[in-house]
Design a protein around this motif. Structure first.
Motif, PDB file in Angstrom:
ATOM      1  N   VAL A  14      31.929  51.693  28.701  1.00 25.32           N
ATOM      2  CA  VAL A  14      31.144  50.904  29.763  1.00 25.32           C
ATOM      3  C   VAL A  14      32.024  49.411  29.788  1.00 25.32           C
ATOM      4  O   VAL A  14      32.404  48.680  28.955  1.00 25.32           O
ATOM      5  CB  VAL A  14      29.952  50.731  29.087  1.00 25.32           C
ATOM      6  N   ASP A  15      32.284  49.311  31.128  1.00 22.60           N
ATOM      7  CA  ASP A  15      33.060  48.232  31.407  1.00 22.60           C
ATOM      8  C   ASP A  15      31.954  47.246  32.246  1.00 22.60           C
ATOM      9  O   ASP A  15      31.216  47.735  33.253  1.00 22.60           O
ATOM     10  CB  ASP A  15      34.199  48.567  32.515  1.00 22.60           C
ATOM     11  N   HIS A  16      32.145  45.982  32.124  1.00 23.15           N
ATOM     12  CA  HIS A  16      31.393  44.948  32.541  1.00 23.15           C
ATOM     13  C   HIS A  16      32.396  44.126  33.401  1.00 23.15           C
ATOM     14  O   HIS A  16      33.439  43.503  32.585  1.00 23.15           O
ATOM     15  CB  HIS A  16      30.539  44.083  31.721  1.00 23.15           C
ATOM     16  N   GLU A  17      32.663  44.046  34.470  1.00 22.42           N
ATOM     17  CA  GLU A  17      33.839  43.435  35.267  1.00 22.42           C
ATOM     18  C   GLU A  17      33.792  43.193  36.607  1.00 22.42           C
ATOM     19  O   GLU A  17      32.858  43.793  37.207  1.00 22.42           O
ATOM     20  CB  GLU A  17      34.921  44.067  35.001  1.00 22.42           C
ATOM     21  N   GLN A  18      34.429  42.130  37.150  1.00 21.55           N
ATOM     22  CA  GLN A  18      34.581  42.020  38.867  1.00 21.55           C
ATOM     23  C   GLN A  18      36.199  42.013  39.042  1.00 21.55           C
ATOM     24  O   GLN A  18      36.829  40.945  38.419  1.00 21.55           O
ATOM     25  CB  GLN A  18      33.809  40.675  38.965  1.00 21.55           C
ATOM     26  N   ALA A  19      36.601  43.007  39.440  1.00 19.16           N
ATOM     27  CA  ALA A  19      38.042  43.233  39.518  1.00 19.16           C
ATOM     28  C   ALA A  19      38.840  42.612  40.833  1.00 19.16           C
ATOM     29  O   ALA A  19      39.717  42.622  40.808  1.00 19.16           O
ATOM     30  CB  ALA A  19      38.506  44.626  39.297  1.00 19.16           C
ATOM     31  N   ASP A  20      38.183  42.005  41.562  1.00 18.17           N
ATOM     32  CA  ASP A  20      38.668  41.473  42.929  1.00 18.17           C
ATOM     33  C   ASP A  20      39.250  40.224  42.410  1.00 18.17           C
ATOM     34  O   ASP A  20      39.031  39.694  41.624  1.00 18.17           O
ATOM     35  CB  ASP A  20      37.696  41.259  44.063  1.00 18.17           C
ATOM     36  N   ALA A  21      40.108  39.827  43.579  1.00 17.32           N
ATOM     37  CA  ALA A  21      40.872  38.620  43.212  1.00 17.32           C
ATOM     38  C   ALA A  21      40.107  37.216  43.016  1.00 17.32           C
ATOM     39  O   ALA A  21      38.965  37.182  43.781  1.00 17.32           O
ATOM     40  CB  ALA A  21      41.845  38.287  44.403  1.00 17.32           C
ATOM     41  N   ILE A  22      40.580  36.532  41.984  1.00 17.22           N
ATOM     42  CA  ILE A  22      39.768  35.458  41.724  1.00 17.22           C
ATOM     43  C   ILE A  22      39.579  34.351  43.150  1.00 17.22           C
ATOM     44  O   ILE A  22      40.628  34.437  43.993  1.00 17.22           O
ATOM     45  CB  ILE A  22      40.267  34.603  40.706  1.00 17.22           C
ATOM     46  N   SER A  23      38.434  33.573  43.174  1.00 17.05           N
ATOM     47  CA  SER A  23      38.396  32.758  44.491  1.00 17.05           C
ATOM     48  C   SER A  23      39.378  31.616  44.494  1.00 17.05           C
ATOM     49  O   SER A  23      40.139  31.429  43.533  1.00 17.05           O
ATOM     50  CB  SER A  23      37.245  32.202  44.503  1.00 17.05           C
ATOM     51  N   THR A  24      39.596  31.079  45.917  1.00 19.58           N
ATOM     52  CA  THR A  24      40.447  30.022  45.893  1.00 19.58           C
ATOM     53  C   THR A  24      40.284  28.804  45.153  1.00 19.58           C
ATOM     54  O   THR A  24      41.222  28.314  44.438  1.00 19.58           O
ATOM     55  CB  THR A  24      40.301  29.699  47.341  1.00 19.58           C
ATOM     56  N   ASP A  25      38.911  28.476  45.121  1.00 16.74           N
ATOM     57  CA  ASP A  25      38.769  27.461  44.067  1.00 16.74           C
ATOM     58  C   ASP A  25      39.246  27.610  42.599  1.00 16.74           C
ATOM     59  O   ASP A  25      39.661  26.742  42.116  1.00 16.74           O
ATOM     60  CB  ASP A  25      37.191  27.055  44.065  1.00 16.74           C
ATOM     61  N   THR A  26      38.705  29.018  42.313  1.00 15.71           N
ATOM     62  CA  THR A  26      39.164  29.192  40.766  1.00 15.71           C
ATOM     63  C   THR A  26      40.616  29.327  40.615  1.00 15.71           C
ATOM     64  O   THR A  26      41.399  28.722  39.608  1.00 15.71           O
ATOM     65  CB  THR A  26      38.532  30.705  40.438  1.00 15.71           C
ATOM     66  N   LEU A  27      41.506  29.907  41.318  1.00  5.41           N
ATOM     67  CA  LEU A  27      42.787  29.790  41.788  1.00  5.41           C
ATOM     68  C   LEU A  27      43.372  28.477  41.520  1.00  5.41           C
ATOM     69  O   LEU A  27      44.571  28.206  40.706  1.00  5.41           O
ATOM     70  CB  LEU A  27      43.411  30.762  42.919  1.00  5.41           C
ATOM     71  N   ASP A  28      42.865  27.601  42.397  1.00  3.88           N
ATOM     72  CA  ASP A  28      43.366  26.094  42.464  1.00  3.88           C
ATOM     73  C   ASP A  28      43.184  25.479  41.133  1.00  3.88           C
ATOM     74  O   ASP A  28      44.362  24.861  40.531  1.00  3.88           O
ATOM     75  CB  ASP A  28      42.725  25.259  43.584  1.00  3.88           C
TER      76      ASP A  28
END
Length: 335
Positions: A124-138
């Motif tokens: 069972v996977d709990h995840e969100q696999a889309d790209a991290i947000s711009t703010d988080t990337l910054d």
């Protein structure tokens, strides 16, 4: 390669620095027994007898470096949730130095494996696999930029969970290429993201991943070499290490030199985490100043140790020394 040289290389690993950037996750295990089928649906009922958590993904890479005496810095993203708190505490318990970016809009990645009678029933996977947000990337890039000058080797641990986005790789490679003392960049690839790894110093796919990146099945020496050349054409990387499971490793030192390192596994119970061990050991040995062939040979010994254990295991210097002493000196051949 002599046994004395390998022992010297193992001793020289202690204290050297590696930065790890990538997807952090919790490996959650529920262990039990099946005694009946559910009356609600035709599925087994697992009576849980024990529960455990392990650091997975980039966290397991950091555990491997720590177990070999290295000094790692683990950089990644967690959610603002109980699993993120648990992951942070587990890193502290393992004495890992971390810079964890908390993203309030995504969960901490967790993989729950339900196991009965030594057989996995379901995951069972709990995840969100889309790209991290711009703010988080910054925030991630600010952290990396502040620390990277102290680390001669960087591992990118891509499990496809959003940290190693296309934008991250573009900004990260621009950062390292602009440094006066450029670190070596090693990537454990995710097949779907191959084209993001342009110009890295070492890529470490397994046979299946190499074939997927090259566009054809890989099953023997000739196809391994063809796949390696296809990956050089596609990614313009500097070196390539294709792990071949029971057949050892194929090390491409540039396009022209291909060396085969035989397997050092005495027995194989579980290949879980072997790729983490390979890239962790290789990176730490490179940080200690060893050449690429010696570094990959040490990684092959370490992989042989962990596949003989169940779960995402780690190798210690004592494990490596014992394995080196028990096995014949490795015969590395040219392909």
């Amino acid at each position: 390669m002599s046994r004395e040289k390998i022992h010297s290389a193992i001793t020289g690993l202690a204290g050297h620095k590696v930065m790890i950037i990538g997807d952090l996750m919790l490996d959650h295990y529920l262990m039990g027994v099946v005694e009946r089928i559910s009356p609600e649906a035709p599925v087994p009922v697992v009576r849980v007898e024990s529960e455990s958590h392990l650091l997975g993904g980039a966290g397991n890479v950091a555990r491997n470096i720590a177990s070999l005496g290295g000094a790692s810095l683990l950089v990644g993203v967690v959610g603002d949730d109980r699993d993120g708190v648990l992951l942070d505490r587990m890193c502290a318990d393992a004495k890992l130095v971390t810079r964890l970016i908390v993203d309030t809009h995504r969960p901490t990645t967790k993989k729950t494996r339900i196991i009965a009678h030594n057989q996995q029933v379901v995951r069972v996977d709990h995840e969100q696999a889309d790209a991290i947000s711009t703010d988080t990337l910054d925030m991630l890039m600010q952290t990396v930029e502040a620390e990277i000058a102290d680390y001669p080797v960087v591992i990118i641990s891509d499990y496809g969970k959003g940290t190693v986005s296309e934008e991250f790789m573009r900004r990260f490679m621009a950062l390292v290429d602009g440094l006066s003392s450029r670190p070596l960049v090693l990537v454990d690839p995710k097949t779907a993201n191959y084209d993001r790894y342009q110009g890295v110093d070492l890529l470490t796919p397994n046979t299946k991943e190499a074939g997927e990146g090259a566009g054809f099945p890989v099953s023997g020496q000739e196809s391994v070499i063809r796949a390696g050349h296809a990956l050089f054409d596609r990614l313009n990387c500097n070196n390539l290490l294709i792990t071949l499971g029971p057949d050892g490793m194929a090390l491409f030192e540039g396009r022209q030199t291909v060396r085969h390192i035989p397997t050092f596994a005495r027995k194989v119970f579980d290949v879980t985490g072997a790729g983490d061990t390979v890239i962790a050991t290789t990176a730490l040995a490179l940080s200690a100043g060893h050449d690429l062939l010696t570094s990959c040979t040490l990684a092959n010994y370490a992989a042989g140790v962990v596949v003989a254990q169940v779960g995402a295991a780690i190798a210690t210097p004592e494990d490596l020394r014992e394995t080196v002493d028990e096995l014949p000196e490795p015969v590395v051949s040219g392909w």
